[in-house]
Scaffold this motif. Structure first.
Motif, PDB file in Angstrom:
ATOM      1  N   CYS A 106      12.543  24.916  81.245  1.00 32.08           N
ATOM      2  CA  CYS A 106      11.844  24.267  82.349  1.00 32.08           C
ATOM      3  C   CYS A 106      10.386  24.051  81.965  1.00 32.08           C
ATOM      4  CB  CYS A 106      11.935  25.125  83.616  1.00 32.08           C
ATOM      5  SG  CYS A 106      13.589  25.140  84.361  1.00 32.08           S
ATOM      6  N   LEU A 107       9.922  22.803  82.112  1.00 39.28           N
ATOM      7  CA  LEU A 107       8.583  22.400  81.692  1.00 39.28           C
ATOM      8  C   LEU A 107       7.811  21.910  82.912  1.00 39.28           C
ATOM      9  CD1 LEU A 107       9.723  20.240  78.621  1.00 39.28           C
ATOM     10  CD2 LEU A 107       9.502  22.727  78.754  1.00 39.28           C
ATOM     11  N   PHE A 108       6.724  22.583  83.231  1.00 42.79           N
ATOM     12  CA  PHE A 108       5.992  22.310  84.470  1.00 42.79           C
ATOM     13  C   PHE A 108       4.634  21.680  84.233  1.00 42.79           C
ATOM     14  CE2 PHE A 108       8.944  25.625  85.673  1.00 42.79           C
ATOM     15  CZ  PHE A 108       9.271  25.342  86.997  1.00 42.79           C
ATOM     16  N   ASP A 109       4.342  20.639  84.996  1.00 40.08           N
ATOM     17  CA  ASP A 109       2.968  20.191  85.168  1.00 40.08           C
ATOM     18  C   ASP A 109       2.282  21.234  86.061  1.00 40.08           C
ATOM     19  OD1 ASP A 109       0.691  18.400  85.225  1.00 40.08           O
ATOM     20  OD2 ASP A 109       1.332  17.847  87.246  1.00 40.08           O
ATOM     21  N   LEU A 110       0.972  21.174  86.158  1.00 37.32           N
ATOM     22  CA  LEU A 110       0.225  22.187  86.910  1.00 37.32           C
ATOM     23  C   LEU A 110      -0.227  21.689  88.288  1.00 37.32           C
ATOM     24  CD1 LEU A 110      -1.236  24.970  86.979  1.00 37.32           C
ATOM     25  CD2 LEU A 110      -3.189  23.826  85.900  1.00 37.32           C
ATOM     26  N   ASP A 111      -1.220  20.818  88.308  1.00 39.25           N
ATOM     27  CA  ASP A 111      -1.847  20.381  89.561  1.00 39.25           C
ATOM     28  C   ASP A 111      -0.881  19.569  90.408  1.00 39.25           C
ATOM     29  OD1 ASP A 111      -4.646  21.342  89.152  1.00 39.25           O
ATOM     30  OD2 ASP A 111      -4.490  20.055  87.394  1.00 39.25           O
ATOM     31  N   GLY A 112      -0.692  19.971  91.649  1.00 39.78           N
ATOM     32  CA  GLY A 112       0.182  19.258  92.548  1.00 39.78           C
ATOM     33  C   GLY A 112       1.638  19.656  92.428  1.00 39.78           C
ATOM     34  N   VAL A 113       1.959  20.455  91.415  1.00 42.80           N
ATOM     35  CA  VAL A 113       3.322  20.951  91.220  1.00 42.80           C
ATOM     36  C   VAL A 113       3.392  22.452  91.473  1.00 42.80           C
ATOM     37  CG1 VAL A 113       5.193  21.267  89.537  1.00 42.80           C
ATOM     38  CG2 VAL A 113       3.928  19.117  89.603  1.00 42.80           C
ATOM     39  N   ALA A 124       7.151  15.030  95.352  1.00 43.76           N
ATOM     40  CA  ALA A 124       6.423  14.119  96.226  1.00 43.76           C
ATOM     41  C   ALA A 124       5.289  14.856  96.927  1.00 43.76           C
ATOM     42  CB  ALA A 124       7.367  13.511  97.258  1.00 43.76           C
ATOM     43  N   GLY A 125       4.269  14.126  97.275  1.00 40.83           N
ATOM     44  CA  GLY A 125       3.119  14.717  97.961  1.00 40.83           C
ATOM     45  C   GLY A 125       1.834  14.106  97.469  1.00 40.83           C
ATOM     46  N   THR A 126       1.583  14.232  96.163  1.00 42.58           N
ATOM     47  CA  THR A 126       0.435  13.553  95.571  1.00 42.58           C
ATOM     48  C   THR A 126       0.635  12.046  95.702  1.00 42.58           C
ATOM     49  OG1 THR A 126       0.118  15.353  93.988  1.00 42.58           O
ATOM     50  CG2 THR A 126      -0.917  13.241  93.476  1.00 42.58           C
ATOM     51  N   LEU A 127       1.849  11.601  95.415  1.00 42.83           N
ATOM     52  CA  LEU A 127       2.256  10.214  95.584  1.00 42.83           C
ATOM     53  C   LEU A 127       3.474  10.162  96.498  1.00 42.83           C
ATOM     54  CD1 LEU A 127       2.001   8.980  91.869  1.00 42.83           C
ATOM     55  CD2 LEU A 127       0.303   8.670  93.685  1.00 42.83           C
ATOM     56  N   LYS A 128       3.794   8.987  96.993  1.00 38.57           N
ATOM     57  CA  LYS A 128       4.996   8.823  97.801  1.00 38.57           C
ATOM     58  C   LYS A 128       6.236   9.014  96.934  1.00 38.57           C
ATOM     59  CE  LYS A 128       2.844   5.381 100.849  1.00 38.57           C
ATOM     60  NZ  LYS A 128       2.908   3.975 101.306  1.00 38.57           N
ATOM     61  N   ALA A 129       7.306   9.482  97.550  1.00 38.98           N
ATOM     62  CA  ALA A 129       8.561   9.666  96.824  1.00 38.98           C
ATOM     63  C   ALA A 129       9.009   8.366  96.174  1.00 38.98           C
ATOM     64  CB  ALA A 129       9.634  10.197  97.767  1.00 38.98           C
ATOM     65  N   SER A 130       8.788   7.247  96.870  1.00 37.61           N
ATOM     66  CA  SER A 130       9.207   5.948  96.341  1.00 37.61           C
ATOM     67  C   SER A 130       8.440   5.538  95.092  1.00 37.61           C
ATOM     68  CB  SER A 130       9.059   4.872  97.416  1.00 37.61           C
ATOM     69  OG  SER A 130       7.707   4.792  97.873  1.00 37.61           O
ATOM     70  N   ASP A 131       7.227   6.078  94.919  1.00 41.14           N
ATOM     71  CA  ASP A 131       6.417   5.742  93.742  1.00 41.14           C
ATOM     72  C   ASP A 131       6.956   6.393  92.477  1.00 41.14           C
ATOM     73  OD1 ASP A 131       4.645   4.210  95.232  1.00 41.14           O
ATOM     74  OD2 ASP A 131       3.317   5.907  95.641  1.00 41.14           O
ATOM     75  N   ILE A 132       7.453   7.612  92.605  1.00 39.84           N
ATOM     76  CA  ILE A 132       7.887   8.353  91.423  1.00 39.84           C
ATOM     77  C   ILE A 132       9.400   8.352  91.225  1.00 39.84           C
ATOM     78  CG2 ILE A 132       5.866   9.859  91.336  1.00 39.84           C
ATOM     79  CD1 ILE A 132       7.423  11.984  92.827  1.00 39.84           C
ATOM     80  N   ALA A 133      10.147   7.918  92.241  1.00 40.21           N
ATOM     81  CA  ALA A 133      11.611   7.924  92.170  1.00 40.21           C
ATOM     82  C   ALA A 133      12.181   7.113  90.999  1.00 40.21           C
ATOM     83  CB  ALA A 133      12.205   7.441  93.489  1.00 40.21           C
ATOM     84  N   PRO A 134      11.605   5.937  90.652  1.00 38.55           N
ATOM     85  CA  PRO A 134      12.183   5.155  89.553  1.00 38.55           C
ATOM     86  C   PRO A 134      12.191   5.875  88.212  1.00 38.55           C
ATOM     87  CG  PRO A 134      10.738   3.786  90.885  1.00 38.55           C
ATOM     88  CD  PRO A 134      10.518   5.191  91.333  1.00 38.55           C
ATOM     89  N   TYR A 135      11.339   6.878  88.052  1.00 35.78           N
ATOM     90  CA  TYR A 135      11.248   7.600  86.783  1.00 35.78           C
ATOM     91  C   TYR A 135      11.703   9.058  86.926  1.00 35.78           C
ATOM     92  CZ  TYR A 135       8.377   3.527  85.828  1.00 35.78           C
ATOM     93  OH  TYR A 135       7.922   2.236  85.688  1.00 35.78           O
ATOM     94  N   SER A 136      12.364   9.372  88.041  1.00 40.02           N
ATOM     95  CA  SER A 136      12.813  10.736  88.310  1.00 40.02           C
ATOM     96  C   SER A 136      14.323  10.759  88.493  1.00 40.02           C
ATOM     97  CB  SER A 136      12.151  11.291  89.581  1.00 40.02           C
ATOM     98  OG  SER A 136      10.737  11.226  89.493  1.00 40.02           O
ATOM     99  N   ASP A 137      14.931  11.861  88.094  1.00 38.09           N
ATOM    100  CA  ASP A 137      16.361  12.031  88.340  1.00 38.09           C
ATOM    101  C   ASP A 137      16.610  12.489  89.766  1.00 38.09           C
ATOM    102  OD1 ASP A 137      17.809  11.630  85.624  1.00 38.09           O
ATOM    103  OD2 ASP A 137      16.070  12.856  85.129  1.00 38.09           O
TER     104      ASP A 137
END
Length: 216
Positions: free
Chosen positions: A9-16, A182-195
């Motif tokens: 598991c690989l985590f970003d930090l800020d906002g995650v 989702a939170g920093t950006l809308k779910a719809s913004d990041i959904a195209p690149y997320s599983d």
């Protein structure tokens, strides 16, 4: 006991994991107001990228030092706290002996501040990759590929946890299973690149995630 090496598991930090993105948005909005870039929604467009990349891409050379000093000054006043449920989720992964890496665009100075604010947090990770350790900022997959290699896990059998557009693109480019937060950006913004897209890491079922990664 030796950790499992077949998934990671690989985590970003800020906002995650850390509740800081809203503050960073205000910081960069203030900086951009003082040194205008002319870029619409600048504070959101730069999320997930390193300071070096931000300075080189958006600010003329003669003001970069001043911008950097102002960022350091404002960061120095921040107080870092974990997002609800984040520590518990990391602890669950550790109990399952799943290797964990932190992959952040933040530099060493900011990380030293964070380690001081959050005692014991650094020890949650088996590998830590900061912005100082990569040549190419997100959306390049370099950070995630480096982290997976350091864990000894195939990137395709890793989950990447990201909240920024640059970050989910980096995770997808690495071939990982991308979990958009989702939170920093809308779910719809990041959904195209997320599983999958969730509101917080605490919403994820660790047992189900483990099965998904083992099946890849």
């Amino acid at each position: 006991m030796e950790k499992k090496k077949d998934i990671g598991c690989l985590f970003d930090l800020d906002g995650v994991l850390v509740d800081s993105e809203r503050i960073y948005t205000k910081i960069w909005e203030a900086i951009e107001k003082q040194w205008p870039t002319g870029i619409e929604n600048f504070a959101y467009k730069i999320k997930g990228t390193t300071l070096e990349d931000i300075l080189e891409r958006y600010f003329p050379e003669e003001v970069r030092e001043d911008v950097s000093k102002e960022l350091i000054r404002l960061e120095g006043m921040m107080i870092y706290e974990a997002l609800p449920g984040a520590i518990g989720f990391l602890d669950t992964l550790r109990q399952k002996e799943i290797p964990i890496a932190l992959v952040t665009s933040s530099n060493g100075l900011k990380m030293d501040h964070l380690w001081t604010d959050m005692p014991g947090f650094k020890e949650k990770f088996d590998v830590i990759i900061t912005g100082d350790e990569v040549k190419h900022s997100k959306p390049s997959p370099e950070g995630y590929l480096t982290a997976a290699a350091a864990l000894g896990v195939n990137p395709e059998r890793c989950a990447v946890f990201e909240d920024s557009l640059q970050g989910v693109k980096a995770g997808k480019a690495a071939g990982a299973f991308v979990i958009g937060i989702a939170g920093t950006l809308k779910a719809s913004d990041i959904a195209p690149y997320s599983d999958i897209v969730v509101n917080a890491v605490a919403d994820i079922n660790a047992n189900q995630l483990e099965e998904v990664l083992k099946g890849r």
